[in-house]
Design a protein around this motif. Sequence first.
Motif, PDB file in Angstrom:
ATOM      1  N   LEU A 104      -5.249   2.224  -1.268  1.00  0.00           N
ATOM      2  CA  LEU A 104      -5.260   0.918  -1.945  1.00  0.00           C
ATOM      3  C   LEU A 104      -5.544   1.214  -3.406  1.00  0.00           C
ATOM      4  O   LEU A 104      -6.484   1.943  -3.716  1.00  0.00           O
ATOM      5  CB  LEU A 104      -6.405   0.056  -1.422  1.00  0.00           C
ATOM      6  CG  LEU A 104      -6.179  -1.054  -0.412  1.00  0.00           C
ATOM      7  CD1 LEU A 104      -7.424  -1.899  -0.319  1.00  0.00           C
ATOM      8  CD2 LEU A 104      -4.964  -1.924  -0.715  1.00  0.00           C
ATOM      9  N   LYS A 105      -4.719   0.660  -4.284  1.00  0.00           N
ATOM     10  CA  LYS A 105      -4.936   0.892  -5.713  1.00  0.00           C
ATOM     11  C   LYS A 105      -5.791  -0.225  -6.305  1.00  0.00           C
ATOM     12  O   LYS A 105      -5.408  -1.390  -6.254  1.00  0.00           O
ATOM     13  CB  LYS A 105      -3.597   0.977  -6.444  1.00  0.00           C
ATOM     14  CG  LYS A 105      -2.864   2.283  -6.145  1.00  0.00           C
ATOM     15  CD  LYS A 105      -1.731   2.532  -7.114  1.00  0.00           C
ATOM     16  CE  LYS A 105      -0.486   1.741  -6.698  1.00  0.00           C
ATOM     17  NZ  LYS A 105       0.638   1.918  -7.628  1.00  0.00           N
TER      18      LYS A 105
ATOM     19  N   ARG B  34      -7.966  -9.684  14.200  1.00  0.00           N
ATOM     20  CA  ARG B  34      -7.534 -10.370  12.981  1.00  0.00           C
ATOM     21  C   ARG B  34      -6.841  -9.351  12.089  1.00  0.00           C
ATOM     22  O   ARG B  34      -7.308  -8.217  11.953  1.00  0.00           O
ATOM     23  CB  ARG B  34      -8.735 -11.001  12.288  1.00  0.00           C
ATOM     24  CG  ARG B  34      -9.297 -12.136  13.155  1.00  0.00           C
ATOM     25  CD  ARG B  34     -10.714 -12.398  12.828  1.00  0.00           C
ATOM     26  NE  ARG B  34     -10.797 -13.151  11.577  1.00  0.00           N
ATOM     27  CZ  ARG B  34     -11.706 -12.926  10.638  1.00  0.00           C
ATOM     28  NH1 ARG B  34     -12.579 -11.961  10.773  1.00  0.00           N
ATOM     29  NH2 ARG B  34     -11.735 -13.675   9.563  1.00  0.00           N
ATOM     30  N   VAL B  35      -5.707  -9.756  11.515  1.00  0.00           N
ATOM     31  CA  VAL B  35      -4.906  -8.806  10.729  1.00  0.00           C
ATOM     32  C   VAL B  35      -4.548  -9.410   9.371  1.00  0.00           C
ATOM     33  O   VAL B  35      -4.326 -10.617   9.250  1.00  0.00           O
ATOM     34  CB  VAL B  35      -3.617  -8.401  11.486  1.00  0.00           C
ATOM     35  CG1 VAL B  35      -3.961  -7.699  12.793  1.00  0.00           C
ATOM     36  CG2 VAL B  35      -2.697  -9.579  11.743  1.00  0.00           C
ATOM     37  N   LEU B  36      -4.518  -8.555   8.373  1.00  0.00           N
ATOM     38  CA  LEU B  36      -4.136  -8.990   7.030  1.00  0.00           C
ATOM     39  C   LEU B  36      -2.900  -8.209   6.600  1.00  0.00           C
ATOM     40  O   LEU B  36      -2.924  -6.981   6.521  1.00  0.00           O
ATOM     41  CB  LEU B  36      -5.281  -8.740   6.035  1.00  0.00           C
ATOM     42  CG  LEU B  36      -4.970  -9.157   4.587  1.00  0.00           C
ATOM     43  CD1 LEU B  36      -4.888 -10.674   4.459  1.00  0.00           C
ATOM     44  CD2 LEU B  36      -6.006  -8.611   3.612  1.00  0.00           C
ATOM     45  N   ASN B  37      -1.835  -8.941   6.326  1.00  0.00           N
ATOM     46  CA  ASN B  37      -0.612  -8.325   5.817  1.00  0.00           C
ATOM     47  C   ASN B  37      -0.778  -8.157   4.302  1.00  0.00           C
ATOM     48  O   ASN B  37      -0.641  -9.108   3.540  1.00  0.00           O
ATOM     49  CB  ASN B  37       0.583  -9.213   6.154  1.00  0.00           C
ATOM     50  CG  ASN B  37       1.910  -8.583   5.741  1.00  0.00           C
ATOM     51  OD1 ASN B  37       1.951  -7.688   4.891  1.00  0.00           O
ATOM     52  ND2 ASN B  37       2.985  -9.044   6.340  1.00  0.00           N
ATOM     53  N   VAL B  38      -1.080  -6.942   3.902  1.00  0.00           N
ATOM     54  CA  VAL B  38      -1.389  -6.685   2.488  1.00  0.00           C
ATOM     55  C   VAL B  38      -0.168  -6.965   1.615  1.00  0.00           C
ATOM     56  O   VAL B  38      -0.244  -7.640   0.595  1.00  0.00           O
ATOM     57  CB  VAL B  38      -1.877  -5.226   2.301  1.00  0.00           C
ATOM     58  CG1 VAL B  38      -2.042  -4.887   0.827  1.00  0.00           C
ATOM     59  CG2 VAL B  38      -3.198  -5.024   3.042  1.00  0.00           C
TER      60      VAL B  38
ATOM     61  N   ASP C  30      -9.448   2.672  -9.997  1.00  0.00           N
ATOM     62  CA  ASP C  30      -9.643   3.726  -9.018  1.00  0.00           C
ATOM     63  C   ASP C  30      -8.671   3.506  -7.876  1.00  0.00           C
ATOM     64  O   ASP C  30      -7.989   2.504  -7.828  1.00  0.00           O
ATOM     65  CB  ASP C  30     -11.082   3.581  -8.479  1.00  0.00           C
ATOM     66  CG  ASP C  30     -11.651   4.910  -8.005  1.00  0.00           C
ATOM     67  OD1 ASP C  30     -10.889   5.883  -7.930  1.00  0.00           O
ATOM     68  OD2 ASP C  30     -12.851   4.942  -7.701  1.00  0.00           O
ATOM     69  N   PHE C  31      -8.632   4.433  -6.938  1.00  0.00           N
ATOM     70  CA  PHE C  31      -7.931   4.123  -5.701  1.00  0.00           C
ATOM     71  C   PHE C  31      -8.797   4.584  -4.547  1.00  0.00           C
ATOM     72  O   PHE C  31      -9.650   5.444  -4.701  1.00  0.00           O
ATOM     73  CB  PHE C  31      -6.539   4.742  -5.666  1.00  0.00           C
ATOM     74  CG  PHE C  31      -6.525   6.229  -5.583  1.00  0.00           C
ATOM     75  CD1 PHE C  31      -6.547   6.861  -4.353  1.00  0.00           C
ATOM     76  CD2 PHE C  31      -6.488   7.002  -6.737  1.00  0.00           C
ATOM     77  CE1 PHE C  31      -6.535   8.240  -4.272  1.00  0.00           C
ATOM     78  CE2 PHE C  31      -6.478   8.384  -6.657  1.00  0.00           C
ATOM     79  CZ  PHE C  31      -6.504   9.005  -5.419  1.00  0.00           C
ATOM     80  N   ILE C  32      -8.568   3.957  -3.398  1.00  0.00           N
ATOM     81  CA  ILE C  32      -9.410   4.269  -2.270  1.00  0.00           C
ATOM     82  C   ILE C  32      -8.547   4.711  -1.096  1.00  0.00           C
ATOM     83  O   ILE C  32      -7.533   4.098  -0.805  1.00  0.00           O
ATOM     84  CB  ILE C  32     -10.303   3.059  -1.901  1.00  0.00           C
ATOM     85  CG1 ILE C  32     -11.070   3.295  -0.607  1.00  0.00           C
ATOM     86  CG2 ILE C  32      -9.533   1.782  -1.770  1.00  0.00           C
ATOM     87  CD1 ILE C  32     -12.481   3.670  -0.892  1.00  0.00           C
ATOM     88  N   GLN C  33      -8.946   5.799  -0.483  1.00  0.00           N
ATOM     89  CA  GLN C  33      -8.251   6.248   0.721  1.00  0.00           C
ATOM     90  C   GLN C  33      -8.752   5.413   1.875  1.00  0.00           C
ATOM     91  O   GLN C  33      -9.923   5.448   2.243  1.00  0.00           O
ATOM     92  CB  GLN C  33      -8.528   7.721   0.963  1.00  0.00           C
ATOM     93  CG  GLN C  33      -7.558   8.569   0.170  1.00  0.00           C
ATOM     94  CD  GLN C  33      -7.426   9.960   0.731  1.00  0.00           C
ATOM     95  OE1 GLN C  33      -8.344  10.752   0.613  1.00  0.00           O
ATOM     96  NE2 GLN C  33      -6.292  10.253   1.336  1.00  0.00           N
ATOM     97  N   LEU C  34      -7.835   4.626   2.449  1.00  0.00           N
ATOM     98  CA  LEU C  34      -8.266   3.644   3.439  1.00  0.00           C
ATOM     99  C   LEU C  34      -8.831   4.261   4.712  1.00  0.00           C
ATOM    100  O   LEU C  34      -9.713   3.674   5.337  1.00  0.00           O
ATOM    101  CB  LEU C  34      -7.099   2.723   3.765  1.00  0.00           C
ATOM    102  CG  LEU C  34      -6.935   1.579   2.767  1.00  0.00           C
ATOM    103  CD1 LEU C  34      -5.617   0.879   2.986  1.00  0.00           C
ATOM    104  CD2 LEU C  34      -8.085   0.588   2.894  1.00  0.00           C
TER     105      LEU C  34
ATOM    106  N   MET D  93       0.838  -1.194   0.000  1.00  0.00           N
ATOM    107  CA  MET D  93       0.000   0.000   0.000  1.00  0.00           C
ATOM    108  C   MET D  93       0.877   1.250   0.000  1.00  0.00           C
ATOM    109  O   MET D  93       1.719   1.403   0.881  1.00  0.00           O
ATOM    110  CB  MET D  93      -0.875   0.039   1.265  1.00  0.00           C
ATOM    111  CG  MET D  93      -1.843  -1.108   1.384  1.00  0.00           C
ATOM    112  SD  MET D  93      -2.842  -1.013   2.916  1.00  0.00           S
ATOM    113  CE  MET D  93      -1.671  -1.580   4.167  1.00  0.00           C
ATOM    114  N   PRO D  94       0.671   2.130  -0.966  1.00  0.00           N
ATOM    115  CA  PRO D  94       1.415   3.395  -0.924  1.00  0.00           C
ATOM    116  C   PRO D  94       1.030   4.164   0.350  1.00  0.00           C
ATOM    117  O   PRO D  94      -0.144   4.171   0.740  1.00  0.00           O
ATOM    118  CB  PRO D  94       0.928   4.139  -2.170  1.00  0.00           C
ATOM    119  CG  PRO D  94       0.391   3.068  -3.066  1.00  0.00           C
ATOM    120  CD  PRO D  94      -0.174   2.028  -2.149  1.00  0.00           C
TER     121      PRO D  94
END
Length: 268
Positions: free
Chosen positions: A24-25, A251-255, A29-33, A10-11
């Motif tokens: 998140l790209k 719960r965690v997700l390592n992008v 589009d991209f989304i501001q998390l 993630m940038p």
Amino acid sequence: MELTLTLEKMPAWLNDEGQATYILKADQDFIQLQRLLGQQITIEFVNEKYCANCGNRFEQLYRMGFCQNCFFTSPQAGESIIRPELSRAHEGIEDRDLEFEKSYQLQPHLVYLANSGDIKVGVTRMGQRPTRWIDQGASEAIVFAETENRYQAGQIEVAMKSHLGDKTPWQRMLKNEIPEINLLEEKQNLKSKLEGDLAQFYSSDDQLWKIDYPVLEYPTKVKSINLDKEPQIEAVLKGIRGQYLIFEGGRVLNVRANTGYRVKLSFA
Ligand SMILES: [Zn+2]
């Protein structure tokens, strides 16, 4: 709203308030998390994986989001990427692609000290400040040395590793269990360990970087999500730190670790 995307690092950057900001790209589009914090979101892995280097689809990716072939042949996964001390471009010696290696290695680098649950030492390119520290979820960081190339930074990192760790304790980082460490004092104490030719690279830049993360509530326990075993996550997003999405219940997700995984993201 539903977006389709291939996961990748993630940038991130630091906003004026010193808080990490992430996007998140997606394909179109991209989304501001930040705007999804506190909201129920769904991430569904659609069982397709694409190599981050060649872009082809594979049943399994090998490492760093690369297919096996790319991992063993691409200069983007060369030895000096993970172990800066193995850089050889300054001697004109090729690992996989000398032109790439020259442009990557022969540029100013930093050796830094960061606190992301424990003090650690690391190397990054000058332009990666402070992105690199955000990626690791560090609370604080300070520049230790500034070098002309990657090799010199790698030499310093190796010398420092006998005094400090080089790993991020990710569970502590995600629970925000950050010990009080005076990084400037540590930096000054370590100065004497820079011997011979390396001493000239000690940095006079004593700015202490402090990084805050968009987290509503830190978990007391963390459990990593494995998309291969659990292809759908439907939960409230509680925060973002390092390259992790933190959901309710810890719960965690390592992008970044799931680079190349194709997913659908939906939210209200
Ligand atoms: Zn590939």
